[in-house]
Motif scaffolding. Sequence first.
Motif, PDB file in Angstrom:
ATOM      1  N   ASP A  46       8.818  23.090  41.974  1.00 37.55           N
ATOM      2  CA  ASP A  46      10.016  22.489  42.550  1.00 37.55           C
ATOM      3  C   ASP A  46      10.842  21.766  41.502  1.00 37.55           C
ATOM      4  N   GLN A  54      15.201  30.939  33.750  1.00 34.87           N
ATOM      5  CA  GLN A  54      15.182  31.196  35.189  1.00 34.87           C
ATOM      6  C   GLN A  54      15.324  29.903  35.978  1.00 34.87           C
ATOM      7  N   CYS A  55      14.651  28.860  35.514  1.00 35.13           N
ATOM      8  CA  CYS A  55      14.731  27.573  36.204  1.00 35.13           C
ATOM      9  C   CYS A  55      16.132  26.977  36.104  1.00 35.13           C
ATOM     10  N   MET A  77      16.974  24.462  39.534  1.00 29.45           N
ATOM     11  CA  MET A  77      15.811  23.574  39.621  1.00 29.45           C
ATOM     12  C   MET A  77      16.003  22.344  38.730  1.00 29.45           C
ATOM     13  N   GLU A 122      18.944  28.719  35.784  1.00 26.74           N
ATOM     14  CA  GLU A 122      19.815  29.536  36.638  1.00 26.74           C
ATOM     15  C   GLU A 122      19.591  29.252  38.121  1.00 26.74           C
ATOM     16  N   SER A 123      18.372  28.894  38.479  1.00 28.42           N
ATOM     17  CA  SER A 123      18.068  28.645  39.891  1.00 28.42           C
ATOM     18  C   SER A 123      18.544  27.278  40.370  1.00 28.42           C
TER      19      SER A 123
END
Length: 214
Positions: free
Chosen positions: A43, A71-72, A77, A74-75
């Motif tokens: 999370d 990836q984190c 997070m 872009e997401s």
Amino acid sequence: MQKIVVLDYGMGNLHSVASALQKVAPGDQVVLATTPEQAEGADRLIVPGVGAIRDCVEGFIRPGFVPLLNQCIESGMPILGICVGMQIMMARSEENGGVDCLGIFPQPVKFFGTDLHENGERLKVPHMGWNRVYQKIDHPLWRDIESGSRFYFVHSYYVPAEGNDAVAGETDYGVQFASAITRDNIFATQFHPEKSADAGMQLLKNFVGWNGSN
């Protein structure tokens, strides 16, 4: 219950970070991840770092943490960088004769030892101990922390504050440097919040509750 992942690439005082997180978020799961697979379902993500920048960058790349970090980001997070975990996000460091970093931020990392005080004396390295952090923007991670609060530093290299639009906090050590930077869902500190008493614990508490936006 949140899953808070601390990336373990062999270059950080991970247990003190994990212990501090467990104090501010006793109901959450704190995971020390040595592989991207162990970070699945995270999370929020913490990128620590202590040591030479070349070893840190190589240690970060080797297990495949660069694609994970991208990836984190872009997401959306929430991501927290600490000390060299902040520096590896920059473009390039003067350490070890010059090392390319991850390039998430365009700023360089410079050496204190080549800079001079106003009186002409060279700055002592490392910059170690408590120093004031002056907040340059209003940000959720500064909630309930006064501007000018003292945090704990141990570093010989720094990110310049001048001309840096990512600065969230600034500190004076003969030169003005970025003691905290931010962009979107990334917040990173040159100081060690896990070693910075009440102000540091409050920052970690704020991070645990942050939604990743300003």
